[in-house]
Enzyme design. Structure first.
Site, PDB file in Angstrom:
ATOM      1  N   SER A 116       0.813  -1.213   0.000  1.00  0.00           N
ATOM      2  CA  SER A 116       0.000   0.000   0.000  1.00  0.00           C
ATOM      3  C   SER A 116       0.854   1.274   0.000  1.00  0.00           C
ATOM      4  O   SER A 116       1.630   1.510  -0.912  1.00  0.00           O
ATOM      5  CB  SER A 116      -0.950  -0.035   1.194  1.00  0.00           C
ATOM      6  OG  SER A 116      -1.892   0.998   1.129  1.00  0.00           O
TER       7      SER A 116
ATOM      8  N   ASP B 247      -2.800   6.244  -3.445  1.00  0.00           N
ATOM      9  CA  ASP B 247      -1.661   5.609  -2.783  1.00  0.00           C
ATOM     10  C   ASP B 247      -1.180   4.439  -3.640  1.00  0.00           C
ATOM     11  O   ASP B 247      -1.692   4.200  -4.740  1.00  0.00           O
ATOM     12  CB  ASP B 247      -2.024   5.160  -1.367  1.00  0.00           C
ATOM     13  CG  ASP B 247      -3.053   4.045  -1.330  1.00  0.00           C
ATOM     14  OD1 ASP B 247      -3.814   3.897  -2.308  1.00  0.00           O
ATOM     15  OD2 ASP B 247      -3.115   3.312  -0.327  1.00  0.00           O
TER      16      ASP B 247
ATOM     17  N   ASP C  91      -1.394   1.167  -3.724  1.00  0.00           N
ATOM     18  CA  ASP C  91      -2.270   0.104  -4.237  1.00  0.00           C
ATOM     19  C   ASP C  91      -3.643   0.625  -4.620  1.00  0.00           C
ATOM     20  O   ASP C  91      -4.527  -0.131  -5.007  1.00  0.00           O
ATOM     21  CB  ASP C  91      -2.400  -1.040  -3.224  1.00  0.00           C
ATOM     22  CG  ASP C  91      -3.246  -0.675  -2.014  1.00  0.00           C
ATOM     23  OD1 ASP C  91      -3.324   0.520  -1.685  1.00  0.00           O
ATOM     24  OD2 ASP C  91      -3.825  -1.594  -1.392  1.00  0.00           O
TER      25      ASP C  91
ATOM     26  N   ASP D 251      -6.207   2.010  -2.954  1.00  0.00           N
ATOM     27  CA  ASP D 251      -7.447   1.875  -2.185  1.00  0.00           C
ATOM     28  C   ASP D 251      -7.801   3.182  -1.480  1.00  0.00           C
ATOM     29  O   ASP D 251      -8.849   3.285  -0.856  1.00  0.00           O
ATOM     30  CB  ASP D 251      -7.374   0.707  -1.190  1.00  0.00           C
ATOM     31  CG  ASP D 251      -6.294   0.867  -0.136  1.00  0.00           C
ATOM     32  OD1 ASP D 251      -5.546   1.859  -0.170  1.00  0.00           O
ATOM     33  OD2 ASP D 251      -6.185  -0.031   0.724  1.00  0.00           O
TER      34      ASP D 251
END
Length: 455
Positions: free
Chosen positions: A109, A247, A249, A251
């Site tokens: 992440s 960000d 990843d 999400d």
């Protein structure tokens, strides 16, 4: 395999298993064993030959760890399809819309490039529960890493699933009425880099892209939601109406207005919730965590929109949404879940929904920051030897009752222990700064007094 309530997860944190790539829980052997343990868990759930799909972000360690995970999956009697580089919500979408028994994401992440992680999804694309992750850990501990064969097996990559996810997002963005204004897009050199460029390629106004040149080592480096000063600077430099940052990843998403001010998750939820309410898409109300500002509730109460609170963490947001039949929830950090559009936080979809809400409500985004009146907040971390002893001390119980009486109708208090450090956290929010300082002060004084006694 028993799941005792007293047992705590050792490997899994708030968002999967993470570590420095090549060390600890992120060696290829450990990830291979995790893959096998996940298949064992799915078989325990009644799936004879589990078929899963796996995606990753742009980290240099991603492909090798994906191969390791796939090796464990195949060795344990499962099947695995690779999606290549794709946002976490993209994996969730593909799992939910196709014939998969689960999914996995190789990503850390917002963490720096040297880290990586693994998180698992169920057959509907939702993140697993704490109990499910504990079961996977028990299978992991029962497996010997050197007994997991299958090295060299590579999951076949199917790009058609990536296209499926992109078409879903293109359908959303096509519904925005006003696409004439200039934008800045920051994809954090992460999983969104290709998708963001394709999605906004046909935007009517000029679009300036940043964070779209990943080299495996630059994910989140000076860009993305953890470095919003970069986004603010670029919005001002280009005279853009809005900036959008993701960000690693994808999400999470945060917005900058034309003055470079960051519009956090609270402001985004305020706007999207009002639009959903007018479209009868909100359900019973909005779910926000205990960290969301009380100003959000004050604003929404005038719209007859209820706000439900939950603990910090997207999984707890989702749990509360299901409990209350809510279709929208999220966090200040920009992690927003809109269940009619995604089963997990989707930065790309949430950003598009925010733009759509602005258009549908006729909102001027440059006024949002001024109109969102925040209560003063403070968060104080106190280091102690025994978190449980402090939290259960009779003096603390009495002080909490006193604090709640003082804050009734004027603010709120959250006292909790850190899940990873020897800390007790005091969070206080109040309409008046003087009241906030008074309550936080006597709570901190008493906790430090108890801590000094060796607790």
């Amino acid at each position: 395999m028993s799941l005792e309530k007293s047992k705590k997860r050792k490997m899994f944190g708030t968002d999967g298993v993470r570590d420095i790539a090549g060390e600890g829980n992120m060696t290829q052997e450990a990830v291979r064993t995790l893959g096998a343990a996940y298949i064992a868990y799915l078989k325990k759930k009644g799936v004879d030959r589990p078929k899963i799909t796996v995606g990753r972000d742009t980290r240099i360690s991603g492909s090798k760890l994906e191969q390791a995970l796939a090796s464990g999956v195949f060795a344990a009697g499962g099947e695995c399809v690779s999606l290549g580089v794709i946002p976490t919500p993209g994996v969730s979408y593909v799992v939910a819309k196709n014939d998969f028994d689960g999914g996995a994401v190789i990503s850390a992440s917002h963490n720096p490039a040297e880290y990586n992680g693994v998180k698992f999804l169920d057959h509907a694309g939702f993140k697993l529960t704490d109990a499910d992750e504990l079961m996977i850990e028990e299978f992991y501990e029962a497996l010997l890493p050197d007994a997991i064969s299958g090295q060299g097996i590579v999951a076949a990559e199917d790009i058609s699933y990536r296209t499926q996810y992109l078409l879903h997002l293109e359908h959303l963005i096509a519904q925005i009425d006003d696409r004439s204004y200039p934008l800045v897009i920051d994809a954090a050199h992460g999983a969104a880099y290709e998708y963001a460029v394709k999605l906004f390629a046909h935007w009517d106004g000029p679009v300036h892209f940043y964070g779209v040149e990943p080299d495996g080592l630059n994910i989140n480096e000076g860009v993305g939601v953890t470095h919003t000063d970069f986004l603010s600077h670029k919005v001002l430099e280009h005279g853009a109406k809005l900036g959008i940052a993701y960000d690693g990843d994808t999400d999470r998403v945060l917005i900058a207005d034309e003055k470079g001010r960051i519009l956090d998750g609270d402001i985004m939820l305020w706007v999207i919730a009002r639009w959903f309410y007018t479209e009868n898409k909100l359900g019973s109300g909005l779910v926000a965590t205990i960290m969301s500002n009380m100003g959000l509730e004050d604003l929404l109460v005038h719209e007859e929109i209820r706000v439900f609170r939950c603990d910090v963490g997207d999984r707890y947001v989702l749990d509360k949404m299901r409990e209350k039949d809510s279709l929208l929830g999220g966090e200040q950090s920009g992690h927003i879940i809109a269940l009619d559009y995604a089963n997990t936080g989707d930065g790309l979809a949430s950003g598009i929904l925010f733009l759509k809400a602005l258009s549908a409500l006729g909102e001027d985004p440059s006024t949002l920051s001024d109109r969102f009146i925040r209560y003063p907040q403070t968060l104080r971390n106190i280091r102690v030897k025994d978190k449980n002893a402090v939290m259960s001390a009779p003096e603390i119980v009495a002080l909490l009752a006193k604090a709640e009486e003082l804050l009734a109708g004027k603010g709120r208090l959250s006292l909790r222990q850190s899940g990873t450090e020897p800390l007790v956290r005091i969070f206080v929010e109040a309409k008046e700064q003087e009241l906030l300082n008074h309550v936080a002060g006597f709570m901190e004084t008493k906790i430090r007094e108890i801590a000094s006694e060796g607790v």
